[in-house]
Write a protein that holds these residues in place. Structure first.
Motif, PDB file in Angstrom:
ATOM      1  N   VAL A   1       0.843  -1.202   0.000  1.00 27.60           N
ATOM      2  CA  VAL A   1       0.000   0.000   0.000  1.00 27.60           C
ATOM      3  C   VAL A   1       0.878   1.252   0.000  1.00 27.60           C
ATOM      4  O   VAL A   1       0.619   2.204  -0.738  1.00 27.60           O
ATOM      5  CB  VAL A   1      -0.944   0.005   1.225  1.00 27.60           C
ATOM      6  N   LEU A   2       1.905   1.236   0.808  1.00 27.28           N
ATOM      7  CA  LEU A   2       2.770   2.402   0.978  1.00 27.28           C
ATOM      8  C   LEU A   2       3.616   2.703  -0.269  1.00 27.28           C
ATOM      9  O   LEU A   2       3.797   3.866  -0.623  1.00 27.28           O
ATOM     10  CB  LEU A   2       3.672   2.196   2.198  1.00 27.28           C
ATOM     11  N   GLY A   3       4.117   1.680  -0.931  1.00 30.44           N
ATOM     12  CA  GLY A   3       4.964   1.877  -2.108  1.00 30.44           C
ATOM     13  C   GLY A   3       4.301   2.713  -3.197  1.00 30.44           C
ATOM     14  O   GLY A   3       4.887   3.703  -3.663  1.00 30.44           O
ATOM     15  N   PRO A   4       3.090   2.354  -3.623  1.00 31.52           N
ATOM     16  CA  PRO A   4       2.432   3.176  -4.651  1.00 31.52           C
ATOM     17  C   PRO A   4       2.140   4.608  -4.200  1.00 31.52           C
ATOM     18  O   PRO A   4       2.200   5.534  -5.014  1.00 31.52           O
ATOM     19  CB  PRO A   4       1.126   2.423  -4.929  1.00 31.52           C
ATOM     20  N   ILE A   5       1.851   4.806  -2.921  1.00 33.96           N
ATOM     21  CA  ILE A   5       1.597   6.162  -2.425  1.00 33.96           C
ATOM     22  C   ILE A   5       2.863   7.005  -2.544  1.00 33.96           C
ATOM     23  O   ILE A   5       2.833   8.131  -3.057  1.00 33.96           O
ATOM     24  CB  ILE A   5       1.086   6.130  -0.969  1.00 33.96           C
ATOM     25  N   ILE A   6       3.983   6.465  -2.086  1.00 36.08           N
ATOM     26  CA  ILE A   6       5.253   7.200  -2.170  1.00 36.08           C
ATOM     27  C   ILE A   6       5.661   7.375  -3.631  1.00 36.08           C
ATOM     28  O   ILE A   6       6.137   8.442  -4.029  1.00 36.08           O
ATOM     29  CB  ILE A   6       6.363   6.485  -1.366  1.00 36.08           C
ATOM     30  N   GLY A   7       5.463   6.348  -4.442  1.00 32.75           N
ATOM     31  CA  GLY A   7       5.765   6.461  -5.864  1.00 32.75           C
ATOM     32  C   GLY A   7       4.963   7.573  -6.527  1.00 32.75           C
ATOM     33  O   GLY A   7       5.496   8.349  -7.328  1.00 32.75           O
TER      34      GLY A   7
ATOM     35  N   ILE B   1       4.635   0.853  -7.219  1.00 32.75           N
ATOM     36  CA  ILE B   1       3.944  -0.439  -7.125  1.00 32.75           C
ATOM     37  C   ILE B   1       4.958  -1.574  -7.078  1.00 32.75           C
ATOM     38  O   ILE B   1       4.854  -2.492  -6.258  1.00 32.75           O
ATOM     39  CB  ILE B   1       2.980  -0.631  -8.307  1.00 32.75           C
ATOM     40  N   VAL B   2       5.958  -1.515  -7.945  1.00 32.00           N
ATOM     41  CA  VAL B   2       6.987  -2.564  -7.993  1.00 32.00           C
ATOM     42  C   VAL B   2       7.783  -2.588  -6.689  1.00 32.00           C
ATOM     43  O   VAL B   2       8.061  -3.659  -6.136  1.00 32.00           O
ATOM     44  CB  VAL B   2       7.906  -2.373  -9.217  1.00 32.00           C
ATOM     45  N   VAL B   3       8.128  -1.407  -6.182  1.00 28.35           N
ATOM     46  CA  VAL B   3       8.866  -1.316  -4.915  1.00 28.35           C
ATOM     47  C   VAL B   3       8.036  -1.914  -3.780  1.00 28.35           C
ATOM     48  O   VAL B   3       8.537  -2.688  -2.962  1.00 28.35           O
ATOM     49  CB  VAL B   3       9.248   0.148  -4.607  1.00 28.35           C
ATOM     50  N   GLY B   4       6.762  -1.552  -3.722  1.00 24.93           N
ATOM     51  CA  GLY B   4       5.889  -2.082  -2.668  1.00 24.93           C
ATOM     52  C   GLY B   4       5.777  -3.592  -2.726  1.00 24.93           C
ATOM     53  O   GLY B   4       5.827  -4.273  -1.705  1.00 24.93           O
ATOM     54  N   GLY B   5       5.650  -4.125  -3.933  1.00 28.68           N
ATOM     55  CA  GLY B   5       5.580  -5.576  -4.084  1.00 28.68           C
ATOM     56  C   GLY B   5       6.877  -6.268  -3.720  1.00 28.68           C
ATOM     57  O   GLY B   5       6.879  -7.359  -3.148  1.00 28.68           O
TER      58      GLY B   5
END
Length: 139
Positions: free
Chosen positions: A34-40, A50-54
């Motif tokens: 959830v956090l990765g796409p928000i920061i991205g 999204i890739v980082v969060g995954g």
């Protein structure tokens, strides 16, 4: 890519909210997925977020050090270095972010250790029904 003051402020606000969520009743917003796409999105590269969060999301019993700090720093490194959303690019960003995540985990552990000394005082105030003392301990 340079991070401007507005982006830095937004990342700080999101980190603050996620830090509270990590120990609240929801315990879902702070997850890397959830956090990765928000920061991205804040940094201008939603896809990489999204890739980082995954990539940083724990699977099964495996738990990375401080998911919030690790995800944020991985996203910041990946976006600022213009890395590709591939295993190699994100792997490099994760490797660079791990020291920050470990430091974040140590900071949380140290805070809990220091605050544990207040529990005896809180218990004593509760036994004496001293609401003012309990409020002061919470502040």
């Amino acid at each position: 890519m340079d991070v401007n003051i507005i982006q830095a402020l937004l990342v700080f606000i999101v980190a603050f909210i996620m830090g509270i969520d990590q120990f609240s009743f929801l315990e879902s917003l702070y997850q890397p997925i959830v956090l990765g796409p928000i920061i991205g999105a804040i940094l201008g590269n939603f896809e990489l977020g999204i890739v980082v969060g995954g990539a940083y999301q724990p699977i099964g019993g495996a738990q990375p050090p401080n998911a919030i700090m690790g995800t944020i720093m991985t996203a910041v490194f990946a976006v600022s270095m213009n890395l590709e959303p591939t295993a190699e690019g994100v792997g490099l960003a994760v490797g660079l972010a791990i020291p920050f995540a470990v430091f974040g985990q140590y900071a949380v552990t140290l805070t809990f250790t220091i605050m544990s000394g207040l529990m005896a005082k809180a218990d004593k105030a509760a036994e004496e029904a001293d609401g003012k003392a309990i409020a002061m301990i919470n502040f």
